[in-house]
Structures are given as C-alpha cells and as structure tokens.
Scaffold this motif. Structure first.
Motif, PDB file in Angstrom:
ATOM      1  N   PRO A  20       0.833  -1.202   0.000  1.00  0.00           N
ATOM      2  CA  PRO A  20       0.000   0.000   0.000  1.00  0.00           C
ATOM      3  C   PRO A  20       0.872   1.258   0.000  1.00  0.00           C
ATOM      4  O   PRO A  20       1.942   1.251   0.612  1.00  0.00           O
ATOM      5  CB  PRO A  20      -0.773  -0.096   1.319  1.00  0.00           C
ATOM      6  N   ASP A  44      -7.907   8.877   4.018  1.00  0.00           N
ATOM      7  CA  ASP A  44      -8.171   7.552   3.445  1.00  0.00           C
ATOM      8  C   ASP A  44      -7.253   6.455   3.957  1.00  0.00           C
ATOM      9  O   ASP A  44      -7.672   5.312   4.066  1.00  0.00           O
ATOM     10  CB  ASP A  44      -8.026   7.599   1.912  1.00  0.00           C
ATOM     11  N   SER A  45      -5.973   6.813   4.186  1.00  0.00           N
ATOM     12  CA  SER A  45      -5.012   5.743   4.459  1.00  0.00           C
ATOM     13  C   SER A  45      -4.742   5.628   5.947  1.00  0.00           C
ATOM     14  O   SER A  45      -4.642   6.621   6.661  1.00  0.00           O
ATOM     15  CB  SER A  45      -3.690   6.018   3.746  1.00  0.00           C
ATOM     16  N   TYR A 252      -9.252   7.486  -5.921  1.00  0.00           N
ATOM     17  CA  TYR A 252      -9.379   6.246  -6.702  1.00  0.00           C
ATOM     18  C   TYR A 252      -8.057   5.905  -7.409  1.00  0.00           C
ATOM     19  O   TYR A 252      -7.577   4.769  -7.332  1.00  0.00           O
ATOM     20  CB  TYR A 252     -10.508   6.369  -7.741  1.00  0.00           C
ATOM     21  N   SER A 255      -5.447   4.241  -5.392  1.00  0.00           N
ATOM     22  CA  SER A 255      -5.807   2.998  -4.701  1.00  0.00           C
ATOM     23  C   SER A 255      -5.281   1.794  -5.472  1.00  0.00           C
ATOM     24  O   SER A 255      -5.125   1.851  -6.698  1.00  0.00           O
ATOM     25  CB  SER A 255      -7.335   2.901  -4.562  1.00  0.00           C
ATOM     26  N   LYS A 257      -6.794  -0.734  -6.393  1.00  0.00           N
ATOM     27  CA  LYS A 257      -7.749  -1.232  -7.392  1.00  0.00           C
ATOM     28  C   LYS A 257      -7.653  -0.475  -8.719  1.00  0.00           C
ATOM     29  O   LYS A 257      -8.200  -0.922  -9.725  1.00  0.00           O
ATOM     30  CB  LYS A 257      -9.181  -1.236  -6.851  1.00  0.00           C
TER      31      LYS A 257
END
Ligand SMILES: NC(=O)c1ccc[n+]([C@@H]2O[C@H](COP(=O)([O-])OP(=O)(O)OC[C@H]3O[C@@H](n4cnc5c(N)ncnc54)[C@H](O)[C@@H]3O)[C@@H](O)[C@H]2O)c1
Length: 275
Positions: A20, A44-45, A252, A255, A257
């Motif tokens: 990550p 977010d993290s 996004y 990330s 993904k």
C-alpha cells in the motif's frame, strides 16, 4: 503459448502496487484542489505520510494544511519551493525520502492561470505559464519516477491537466497549450513507467470553485465561478463543483484497485466537455 507464459505476460503488463502507498507528495497544496487532495489522502489511508509543497509566500497556509493533516493522526511537513525550478523539486523529493523513507504517490497539482488575448500574449507570458504548468509537472514526474524505480515497489504519479487541455478555451491560449502538454506527457511517461508498476494519470477538472476560479464580483454575475466563466466565454450554466470532486478521483487513482488505469487524462467536469 503455454499457461506459464500467459501468466508471465499478464503480470508484466499489469502495473500493481507491491505494497500500500505510504508516502505522498502534493504540489500546490497550500489551498484549493491540492489542499483537498492532501487532506483526502490523509483521511483515506491508515498509514500515510504527506509532504506538501507550495510557493514561499504561502508558508502560513501550508502550515495550516500540515496541522490539519496532523490532526488526522498522520505525519506531514511542508516545503516552500517553486515547481518550475528543477533543483527545488529535486531537493524537496530528496527531503521527503530522507524524512519519510521513500515516495509512493506524486501529485503534480501546482498550476497558474492566464486569461489574456493570444494577440497580446508575450514570450515572457509563455515561459511563465509553461514553466509552472508543464515544466513543473515534468520535474515532479521525473524525480518521483527516479525514486520509485529505485525503490522497486511501484507507485502512482498524477498530474493536473484541465478541460482547457482537451478543448481550447477563449483567451486562455497559453494555459490551454500548457495543459495539452500535460496530457501528452502523461501518456508517454505512462508507457515508459509501465514495466516498473508505476501508473501515470492526470485529472482534467471543469470549473472547480477555488481561488483560481472565484472573483469578488461573482455575486453580481450569477454566483461562484461566474466571472471566470464569462472570461472564458463558457455558458453561465456550466457546472461547477468543490475541489473535493477532484480529490475523489485522485483517491481512486492512488488505490490498489486502479492498477489497470494508466496514461489517462480523466475529465471531472459535470459533463461540460465529453471526450
Ligand atoms: N479551479 C479550476 O477550475 C481548475 C480547472 C482546471 C484545472 N485546474 C488546475 O488544478 C490545479 C489546482 O488549481 P486550483 O484551482 O486549486 O488553484 P489555486 O490557485 O487555488 O491553487 C494552486 C496552487 O498552486 C500553487 N503554485 C502556483 N505556482 C506554483 C509554483 N511555481 N510552485 C509551487 N506551487 C505553485 C499556488 O501558490 C496555489 O497554492 C492547477 O494546476 C490548475 O491549473 C483548476
């Protein structure tokens, strides 16, 4: 081709983060879109450290952004510098690596507008706008890429384009040229960095309500962003939004993904322009 070869070619083509992202660097983050991105990354993290860079005149604002990040329980510091000066970008990235041990996300967001008739524009205007909006992005992409390649754990590089980089805007010839340059740069760099699992993308905002697009006379002309819209000969009903819509896109793109999105300049504009 046997099953092993198929697997190998797939893994070579798909850029994935091997861990990550831990360290982010955001330019032009004393205010506006850059601030919204820095705060969103901090929210977010679980485990992220953030460096923000902006011009020396904005030290107080940078200090305030750093405090907001720290209130979220994340480590942060600011660097006063100019993205158009190579040595300053290099030193800032070096300092980020020295303090936080690496670099995983670069958001080359800093930019300046220029509303002026093309006929009246000077070579000095050209160098000022292109130096910040394009050469500044080049330096950020380059020093981030060198560090990420050295680390060997992939990465995310993101630049600020604009709707004006996809469709020319009235009285913004040099700004449009600089942002079109960011788009081409992003595409080419993405191809080169793909084997290193580094994705490279840009966001192309429409009208976002920041200092860049607001004016003291906005209320007299129909509300926030109205003067900028008139200057650019955009219809009065052109959609406008808060900077958090860009932070959402960046959230996004950084990330895991988003591993299959690279080389793209993504419109975030409420449908003002569709490509
Ligand atoms: N606001 C919009 O409607 C809009 C639309 C399209 C694209 N953009 C782009 O998004 C980015 C952020 O814009 P914003 O609306 O938050 O603008 P803003 O003016 O609020 O913030 C830009 C920040 O960049 C900093 N900056 C300028 N020159 C710099 C330099 N040489 N070195 C370091 N920092 C520098 C400024 O000090 C400022 O804090 C810009 O690249 C802009 O071109 C904005």
């Amino acid at each position: 081709m046997g099953p092993t070869q198929t697997f190998l070619s797939r893994t070579c083509l798909i850029p994935q983060l091997t861990m990550p992202p831990r360290v982010a660097f955001v330019t032009g983050a004393a205010q506006g879109i850059g601030e919204a991105i820095a705060l969103r990354l901090a929210s977010d993290s679980e485990d992220i450290c953030i460096v923000i860079l902006d011009v020396p005149e904005k030290e107080l604002q940078m200090d305030s952004v750093v405090k907001k990040i720290q209130e979220k329980g994340k480590k942060a510091f600011y660097v006063a510098g100019d993205v158009s000066v190579e040595e300053q970008v290099k030193n800032a990235v070096d300092r980020c690596v020295e303090v936080f041990g690496g670099l995983d996300i670069m958001v080359a967001n800093a930019g300046i507008p220029l509303f002026k008739s093309f006929i009246d524009c000077t070579a000095e205007d050209f160098h000022r706008v292109l130096n910040v909006n394009l050469l500044g992005v080049v330096f950020c992409y380059q020093y981030a890429a060198k560090q990420m390649i050295k680390q060997g754990r992939g990465g995310r590089i993101i630049g600020a384009c604009s709707g004006a980089g996809k469709q020319g805007v009235f009285d913004m010839a040099f700004y449009s040229a600089s942002k079109a340059g960011v788009r081409g740069l992003t595409q080419s760099v993405a191809l080169e960095l793909r084997p290193h699992n580094i994705t490279v993308n840009a966001y192309a905002p429409g009208v976002i309500l920041t200092a860049m697009s607001t004016h003291p006379d906005d209320d007299k002309h129909g509300g926030p962003g109205s003067v900028a819209k008139m200057a650019a000969k955009l219809p009065a009903d052109t959609p406008a939004a808060e900077p958090e819509v860009i932070a959402e896109m960046v959230a996004y793109l950084v990330s895991p993904k988003a591993y299959f999105t690279t080389g793209q300049t993504i419109c975030v504009n409420g449908g003002r322009y569709c490509d």
